[in-house]
Design a protein around this motif. Structure first.
Motif, PDB file in Angstrom:
ATOM      1  N   GLU A  38      10.470  51.904   6.297  1.00  0.00           N
ATOM      2  CA  GLU A  38       9.084  52.354   6.417  1.00  0.00           C
ATOM      3  C   GLU A  38       8.097  51.347   5.833  1.00  0.00           C
ATOM      4  N   LEU A  39       8.430  50.772   4.685  1.00  0.00           N
ATOM      5  CA  LEU A  39       7.437  50.005   3.935  1.00  0.00           C
ATOM      6  C   LEU A  39       7.681  48.500   3.853  1.00  0.00           C
ATOM      7  N   HIS A  40       8.886  48.035   4.181  1.00  0.00           N
ATOM      8  CA  HIS A  40       9.185  46.626   3.899  1.00  0.00           C
ATOM      9  C   HIS A  40       9.734  45.816   5.069  1.00  0.00           C
ATOM     10  N   LEU A  41      10.317  46.446   6.067  1.00  0.00           N
ATOM     11  CA  LEU A  41      11.036  45.689   7.099  1.00  0.00           C
ATOM     12  C   LEU A  41      10.211  45.468   8.366  1.00  0.00           C
ATOM     13  N   THR A  42      10.413  44.303   8.967  1.00  0.00           N
ATOM     14  CA  THR A  42       9.929  44.063  10.327  1.00  0.00           C
ATOM     15  C   THR A  42      11.118  44.206  11.272  1.00  0.00           C
ATOM     16  N   ASP A  43      10.848  44.292  12.567  1.00  0.00           N
ATOM     17  CA  ASP A  43      11.933  44.442  13.540  1.00  0.00           C
ATOM     18  C   ASP A  43      12.931  43.289  13.446  1.00  0.00           C
ATOM     19  N   ALA A  44      12.425  42.089  13.232  1.00  0.00           N
ATOM     20  CA  ALA A  44      13.290  40.907  13.188  1.00  0.00           C
ATOM     21  C   ALA A  44      14.192  40.895  11.956  1.00  0.00           C
ATOM     22  N   GLU A  45      13.778  41.602  10.895  1.00  0.00           N
ATOM     23  CA  GLU A  45      14.540  41.573   9.642  1.00  0.00           C
ATOM     24  C   GLU A  45      15.629  42.634   9.572  1.00  0.00           C
ATOM     25  N   VAL A  46      15.663  43.555  10.529  1.00  0.00           N
ATOM     26  CA  VAL A  46      16.647  44.648  10.493  1.00  0.00           C
ATOM     27  C   VAL A  46      18.088  44.128  10.459  1.00  0.00           C
TER      28      VAL A  46
ATOM     29  N   PRO B  77      31.914  48.686  13.872  1.00  0.00           N
ATOM     30  CA  PRO B  77      31.191  49.957  14.036  1.00  0.00           C
ATOM     31  C   PRO B  77      30.420  50.371  12.786  1.00  0.00           C
ATOM     32  N   ASN B  78      30.916  49.986  11.611  1.00  0.00           N
ATOM     33  CA  ASN B  78      30.219  50.325  10.371  1.00  0.00           C
ATOM     34  C   ASN B  78      28.853  49.650  10.330  1.00  0.00           C
ATOM     35  N   TYR B  79      28.808  48.372  10.716  1.00  0.00           N
ATOM     36  CA  TYR B  79      27.533  47.654  10.750  1.00  0.00           C
ATOM     37  C   TYR B  79      26.562  48.338  11.711  1.00  0.00           C
ATOM     38  N   PHE B  80      27.034  48.641  12.920  1.00  0.00           N
ATOM     39  CA  PHE B  80      26.139  49.193  13.932  1.00  0.00           C
ATOM     40  C   PHE B  80      25.710  50.632  13.620  1.00  0.00           C
ATOM     41  N   SER B  81      26.494  51.350  12.821  1.00  0.00           N
ATOM     42  CA  SER B  81      26.077  52.704  12.424  1.00  0.00           C
ATOM     43  C   SER B  81      24.794  52.637  11.602  1.00  0.00           C
ATOM     44  N   ILE B  82      24.684  51.631  10.727  1.00  0.00           N
ATOM     45  CA  ILE B  82      23.473  51.438   9.929  1.00  0.00           C
ATOM     46  C   ILE B  82      22.364  50.795  10.756  1.00  0.00           C
ATOM     47  N   TYR B  83      22.723  49.770  11.525  1.00  0.00           N
ATOM     48  CA  TYR B  83      21.743  49.038  12.324  1.00  0.00           C
ATOM     49  C   TYR B  83      21.008  49.967  13.292  1.00  0.00           C
ATOM     50  N   PHE B  84      21.763  50.759  14.052  1.00  0.00           N
ATOM     51  CA  PHE B  84      21.135  51.645  15.036  1.00  0.00           C
ATOM     52  C   PHE B  84      20.395  52.815  14.374  1.00  0.00           C
ATOM     53  N   LEU B  85      20.854  53.223  13.180  1.00  0.00           N
ATOM     54  CA  LEU B  85      20.125  54.265  12.460  1.00  0.00           C
ATOM     55  C   LEU B  85      18.743  53.762  12.061  1.00  0.00           C
ATOM     56  N   ILE B  86      18.668  52.519  11.586  1.00  0.00           N
ATOM     57  CA  ILE B  86      17.369  51.935  11.217  1.00  0.00           C
ATOM     58  C   ILE B  86      16.478  51.797  12.448  1.00  0.00           C
ATOM     59  N   ILE B  87      17.058  51.364  13.569  1.00  0.00           N
ATOM     60  CA  ILE B  87      16.287  51.252  14.809  1.00  0.00           C
ATOM     61  C   ILE B  87      15.752  52.618  15.228  1.00  0.00           C
ATOM     62  N   ALA B  88      16.570  53.661  15.098  1.00  0.00           N
ATOM     63  CA  ALA B  88      16.136  55.018  15.439  1.00  0.00           C
ATOM     64  C   ALA B  88      14.997  55.475  14.532  1.00  0.00           C
ATOM     65  N   LEU B  89      15.093  55.133  13.241  1.00  0.00           N
ATOM     66  CA  LEU B  89      14.042  55.505  12.294  1.00  0.00           C
ATOM     67  C   LEU B  89      12.724  54.788  12.600  1.00  0.00           C
ATOM     68  N   ARG B  90      12.803  53.602  13.196  1.00  0.00           N
ATOM     69  CA  ARG B  90      11.604  52.826  13.505  1.00  0.00           C
ATOM     70  C   ARG B  90      10.904  53.314  14.777  1.00  0.00           C
ATOM     71  N   SER B  91      11.566  54.176  15.529  1.00  0.00           N
ATOM     72  CA  SER B  91      10.929  54.738  16.720  1.00  0.00           C
ATOM     73  C   SER B  91      10.013  55.889  16.306  1.00  0.00           C
TER      74      SER B  91
END
Length: 287
Positions: A168-176, A220-234
């Motif tokens: 919410e407060l610190h990341l850009t899309d490129a930094e995910v 799959p462990n990496y993508f579970s976090i990665y896609f969760l962050i992407i979902a939160l950014r929507s």
């Protein structure tokens, strides 16, 4: 919603890999550390840009992955201890019920609003998680053992809440990708330190199955976090709704996968949890 579905799929694959650990006698702790190394490498591979430590050190989120990485390996060990002392069901319920923490923080810190139907859906989700996670017929927890599941509950909730905070407060899309990678890298480092301390009592032996198990888990462990962050950014759903849908869908998908692939038998309570999970997803997602 696609990102959320992919996060759920990735988390369900984690469940399948853990099940296969029992079949092929993989040592979980060593495979977990290897998994973190692989997950970290996956993030660096996907990161579109040059990686300079000095540049990362100057980011506003640098210390987040370090603390979360240490928390990852700590919670893993606490979950293992809870499963040994109080049973697998207690550890599973404590982990999944922690969705309450990011839901509350989402409403409190980010002024997210929920309809009364969504509130009912979240309440049903908690009941669903509890019922679907009960694998032992009789669960008895001594008062002196309550601390372990409470710490698992608290730690898991803090991890999810921290992910939302930095997104919410610190990341850009490129930094995910690099942010996700650093979480796992710090978790791997913490795990290696833990194994190093343990090796004084139990010597470490190279085992190909542990390495292979870590590789199978890491992606799959990496993508579970990665896609969760992407979902939160929507902007489609609030973080409270996303965390609820994510946890409940994982429980439901893992339960059904256990039936189809591993011939697990469910009790009436487990089936009741699956039905309530479907209902809670409908209420939270559509209303």
């Amino acid at each position: 919603m696609i990102a959320l579905a992919l996060s759920v799929l990735s988390s369900t694959l984690i469940f399948v890999v853990f099940k296969l650990y029992d079949v092929y006698k993989v040592q979980t702790l060593y495979a977990i550390v290897m998994n973190y190394i692989v997950a970290c490498a996956t993030g660096f591979f996907l990161y579109d840009g040059s990686v300079e430590f000095g540049q990362l050190f100057n980011t506003s989120w640098f210390w987040g992955p370090i603390l979360m990485g240490m928390l990852f390996i700590t919670i893993f060990n606490l979950m293992a201890k809870t499963a040994q002392v109080s049973g697998v069901s207690v550890a599973s319920v404590a982990t999944k019920m922690s969705l309450v923490i990011p839901v509350i923080f989402g409403i409190w810190l980010y002024n997210e609003s929920l309809s009364w139907i969504q509130v009912v859906g979240i309440a049903l989700a908690l009941v669903a998680v509890y019922l679907a996670s009960l694998k032992e017929k009789h669960i008895v927890i001594n008062r002196k053992d309550l601390l372990l599941p409470f710490l698992v509950f608290l730690g898991s909730g803090i991890i999810d809440t921290s992910i939302k905070y930095f997104e919410e407060l610190h990341l850009t899309d490129a930094e995910v990708p690099i942010f996700s990678s650093m979480i796992f890298g710090c978790a791997a480092l913490s795990g290696l330190i833990f194994i190093g301390i343990q090796s004084k009592k139990t010597p470490v032996k190279a085992n190909f199955r542990n390495v292979l198990g870590g590789i199978a888990l890491g992606v799959p462990n990496y993508f579970s976090i990665y896609f969760l962050i992407i979902a939160l950014r929507s902007d489609m759903l609030s973080s409270a709704a996303i965390f609820t849908l994510n946890n409940v869908a994982i429980v439901m998908a893992s339960t059904l996968t256990g039936i189809l692939l591993f011939k697990e038998r469910l009790t009436l309570k487990n089936w009741g949890g699956v039905v309530l999970a479907v209902l809670s997803i409908v209420l939270v997602a559509l209303f």
